[in-house]
Design an enzyme around this catalytic site. Structure first.
Site, PDB file in Angstrom:
ATOM      1  N   TYR A   1      49.729  71.159  18.837  1.00  0.00           N
ATOM      2  CA  TYR A   1      48.743  70.364  19.573  1.00  0.00           C
ATOM      3  C   TYR A   1      47.472  70.335  18.724  1.00  0.00           C
ATOM      4  O   TYR A   1      46.811  71.360  18.559  1.00  0.00           O
ATOM      5  CB  TYR A   1      48.446  70.990  20.924  1.00  0.00           C
TER       6      TYR A   1
ATOM      7  N   PRO B   1      51.021  63.612  29.977  1.00  0.00           N
ATOM      8  CA  PRO B   1      52.088  64.405  29.373  1.00  0.00           C
ATOM      9  C   PRO B   1      51.609  65.586  28.535  1.00  0.00           C
ATOM     10  O   PRO B   1      52.445  66.354  28.046  1.00  0.00           O
ATOM     11  CB  PRO B   1      52.831  63.381  28.498  1.00  0.00           C
TER      12      PRO B   1
ATOM     13  N   TYR C   1      51.976  76.953  31.059  1.00  0.00           N
ATOM     14  CA  TYR C   1      52.848  76.164  30.198  1.00  0.00           C
ATOM     15  C   TYR C   1      54.319  76.505  30.443  1.00  0.00           C
ATOM     16  O   TYR C   1      55.165  75.598  30.567  1.00  0.00           O
ATOM     17  CB  TYR C   1      52.502  76.400  28.732  1.00  0.00           C
TER      18      TYR C   1
END
Length: 395
Positions: free
Chosen positions: A205, A297, A389
């Site tokens: 990310y 998302p 997560y």
């Protein structure tokens, strides 16, 4: 062709939510019919999420739908947050008591569930477009649908709408029956599939001054990558070379890591939205998955929320059909929504921490960097990210 006219549970939509619900109920001897507006080929090729939470993995294994997932899925024990040309790993098992996630594409989950349903001989009608849900406040709700150029009626005890954000299930409700909460973000994702081995072992990310980027994968030979783009951007504006150049810029670090390039086989633009419609029960009509809620998302929650919804709902329906006990059905909406709002908040935090908002000034950017630095330097902050997560308990 013989079409079922009556069933206990009519399910609209053959995505992961509808197919899994049908499978869970079939295993308990409860008759279901699944109606899907699209072709089987379209449903099995539709590119969506690819990260399975620990709870989703456990559900698929327990119901007999996890064999191929366990053979071909890629276990991931962490993610990398990349900013200021440095990478920082968040280790999931050490922060969550051993839990992890798995990369296994939604297309593959759908293929597995379709195969199980067809093997069981349970009714699954493709190109069967639901037109309306009627009399859902009665004890005999009906689904009107079109199949092979003719209209038909499916009589049910219960109807479950798993037909997505634009489906007829939620649209069959009067406007005043719903409380709608929504937020649109001023950017979109440009997503690609590429026939090239991933450049990383775990997801990256990346926060960059030019915008967010995500490096994921579908298999050891196929990469899945995303770029933050303007909300009104079009795919035609992005040549393959431009995409790879921009990805390389946003993922750049000060060590010897390099992005692998390869043939791009698919491109698409995904708008970013948060959406919740409450409640999830309206008489004998229930909403599940994207029919009830959408998350950006960034947090990898969409598929996992759908699985959580129908797992809770299946248990409640089994209790009702077997014992006449409606307590769990009455609490379905509240139970599911507690998890939905937690996922909405986590997805919002991940989105706002990692993306460059064109409306923000330099002050906002400094706040983002401060949050990123805190997340990778604080065990408490890293634990919060890791717990959300990998997924909180289903109930």
């Amino acid at each position: 062709m013989s079409r079922p006219r009556r069933t206990r549970v009519g399910i609209i939509g053959a995505g992961p939510a509808g197919l899994l619900l049908g499978h869970l109920l079939h295993r308990q001897g409860i008759d279901t019919v699944v109606l899907e507006a699209r072709t089987r080929d379209y449903v099995e090729r539709r590119q969506r999420a690819g990260i399975l939470e620990q709870g989703t993995i456990d559900v698929l294994r327990e119901c007999g739908a996890g064999a191929r997932m366990d053979q071909e899925g890629l276990r991931h024990d962490g993610i990398e947050l990349r900013f200021d040309r440095q990478g920082h790993r968040i280790d999931f098992p050490s922060l969550t008591g051993g839990r992890s996630v798995m990369v296994y594409a939604q297309t593959e989950v759908v293929k597995d569930l379709i195969a199980l349903r067809l093997e069981a001989g349970a009714p699954l009608l493709f190109e069967a477009e639901a037109l309306a849900v009627e009399d859902f406040h009665s004890t005999a709700p009906r689904v009107r649908y079109r199949h092979e150029d003719a209209e038909h009626v499916l009589e049910c005890d219960v109807v479950v709408a798993c037909d997505g954000f634009h489906g007829i299930g939620r649209r069959s409700l009067p406007a005043d029956a719903l409380r709608v909460f929504e937020r649109e973000y001023p950017f979109s994702w440009l997503g690609i599939l590429a026939d090239v081995p991933p450049s990383c072992d775990e997801l990256i990310y990346a926060h960059h001054e030019r915008g967010f980027a995500l490096h994921s994968m579908r298999s050891p030979k196929v990469s899945r990558l995303y770029l933050q783009v303007d909300r009104d951007e079009t795919v035609d504006a992005w040549s393959d070379d431009r995409i790879w150049d921009e990805l390389a810029t946003r993922f750049a670090v000060d060590d010897d890591w390099a992005l692998r390039w390869g043939p791009i086989t698919d491109k698409g633009i995904t708008p970013m939205r948060s959406f919740v419609a409450e409640p999830l029960r309206h008489g004998r009509l229930f909403l599940a998955g994207d029919a009830a809620h959408i998350v950006p998302p960034t947090g990898a929650k969409g598929l996992n929320l759908a699985v959580a919804d129908v797992t809770v709902l299946a248990s409640a329906l089994v209790d009702w059909f077997a014992h006449g006990n409606e307590t769990a059905l009455d609490s379905y909406s509240d139970t599911a929504l507690r998890r939905v709002w937690r996922a909405e908040h986590f997805s919002y935090l991940m989105t706002t921490m990692l993306h460059r908002d064109p409306r923000e000034d330099a002050f906002g950017h400094r706040l983002q960097l401060s949050q990123l630095r805190y997340t990778v330097s604080s065990t408490a902050a890293a634990t919060s990210l890791a717990e959300n997560y990998v997924g909180l308990p289903l109930i």
